[in-house]
Design an enzyme around this catalytic site. Structure first.
Site, mmCIF file in Angstrom:
data_model
loop_
_atom_site.group_PDB
_atom_site.id
_atom_site.type_symbol
_atom_site.label_atom_id
_atom_site.label_comp_id
_atom_site.label_asym_id
_atom_site.label_seq_id
_atom_site.Cartn_x
_atom_site.Cartn_y
_atom_site.Cartn_z
ATOM 1 N N SER A 171 0.890 -1.193 0.251
ATOM 2 C CA SER A 171 -0.117 0.284 0.215
ATOM 3 C C SER A 171 1.219 0.547 -0.381
ATOM 4 C CB SER A 171 -0.433 -0.186 1.554
ATOM 5 O OG SER A 171 -1.606 1.919 1.420
ATOM 6 N N TYR B 60 -1.937 -1.352 10.188
ATOM 7 C CA TYR B 60 -2.292 -1.651 9.392
ATOM 8 C C TYR B 60 -0.705 -0.921 8.151
ATOM 9 C CZ TYR B 60 -4.073 -0.866 3.743
ATOM 10 O OH TYR B 60 -4.184 -1.218 3.244
ATOM 11 N N ALA C 44 2.094 -0.407 9.447
ATOM 12 C CA ALA C 44 2.929 -1.278 10.174
ATOM 13 C C ALA C 44 3.476 -3.015 9.006
ATOM 14 C CB ALA C 44 2.981 -1.350 11.608
#
Ligand code: NAG
Length: 309
Positions: A184, A197, A199
């Site tokens: 992402s 998330y 991390a």
């Protein structure tokens, strides 16, 4: 030994700047030639075997459709069997000759072994592994009711991908295949109220960059960094918190198509939307300014929605 560091501290900053000024234009020229070459040499995906996790919806589902249009055979993995059946049927209609579904959870290591074993048992090989399955959250770190509630995010997003990769490596080596990981933009920039998330996605980025070196050229690694995308994972959360989808969200169809084009060309990184690359650059060159703007946006627009006391 310590003297060496003192010397390097003094020497490397000016040397790097000089080298960049001298060699960056050549580097860009070489990149351009490689880029043109890639645009002319797409991988022939007809008859290839592709395993996709998180294929029941969102980016995974739409990547499956792109592969189907090119005649690839699919092994679709996700927890929801009913949704997988619909995706499988659509994929067949779009051009996939052979599609199997294997319901299960990537956070479970035995399940992951089963996904790979059943794919090999059915197709006899594996060409592309797409680690896409992921979950998110939209709360401040301090607002986890129990801190252990953060574990499943890491279990699915990070460990799920690594388990799948571990069991797939021997088969991908035989087929000279490719691993595609859906990380992402959160791997490169902080996203408030999604700390765990973020991390997990950074962990994926660095893990697969390291693996790319370890695997040498036997197995290729493509890392996709999609931005905000309208999916079952994000849209309901935004709607619940803000009453509408995020204004920067891209349609899942457009995002999946862009990622698929990058896979066909054999890219090492795919950033979608492309302009996010320049946000990464700003973040790296002037992190203080980036933090300041992010803070301003978050406290001005986001904070009221997340206050508990
Ligand atoms: C792609 O691969 C398939 C299966 O191996 C083959 O039948 C087809 O001719 C190939 N297409 C091209 C354009 O090379």
């Amino acid at each position: 030994m310590d003297t060496l560091h003192t010397i390097l501290n003094l020497l490397l900053p000016p040397l790097t700047i000089i080298l960049l000024i001298l060699f960056y234009p050549f580097y860009l020229l070489i990149k351009l030639v490689i880029c043109l070459h890639k645009h002319l040499h797409f991988e022939n995906l007809s008859g290839k075997v592709v395993l996709i996790t998180g294929a029941s919806s969102g980016i995974g589902e739409h990547i499956a459709y792109e592969y189907a249009k090119k005649g690839a055979n699919l092994a679709l993995v996700a927890r929801r069997k009913d949704r997988l059946e619909i995706v499988a049927e659509t994929s067949r209609q779009l051009g996939s000759v052979d599609v199997i579904i294997i319901p299960g959870d990537v956070a479970n290591v035995e399940n992951c072994k089963k996904f790979i074993d059943e794919t090999i048992h059915h197709f006899g090989k594996l060409d592309h592994l797409i680690n896409n399955a992921g979950v998110s959250h939209t709360n401040l770190f301090q607002d986890f009711t129990r801190i252990q509630d953060a574990n499943p995010i890491m279990d699915t997003n990070f460990w799920g991908s690594t388990y799948m990769t571990y069991f797939a490596i021997p088969h991908l080596r035989k087929s000279k295949g490719r691993i595609i990981v859906i990380s992402s933009i959160a791997a490169n920039v902080p996203i408030p109220v999604a700390s765990v998330y973020t991390a997990s996605k950074s962990a994926l980025l660095r893990f697969y960059e390291t693996l790319r070196v370890e695997l040498s050229s036997d197995i290729k690694v493509t890392i996709a960094l999609p931005g905000f995308t309208s999916t079952d994972m994000t849209t309901p959360l935004f709607k619940e918190k803000f009453g509408s989808d995020f204004f920067l969200s891209e349609s899942v169809n457009r995002c999946a198509k862009a990622i698929f084009r990058g896979i066909e060309r054999g890219e090492t990184y795919i950033t979608e939307p492309y302009w996010m690359k320049f946000i990464f650059l700003i973040k790296n060159v002037c992190p203080e300014i980036f933090d300041y703007v992010l803070n301003y946006i978050f406290f001005r627009y986001g904070k009221p929605y997340f206050k508990r006391d």
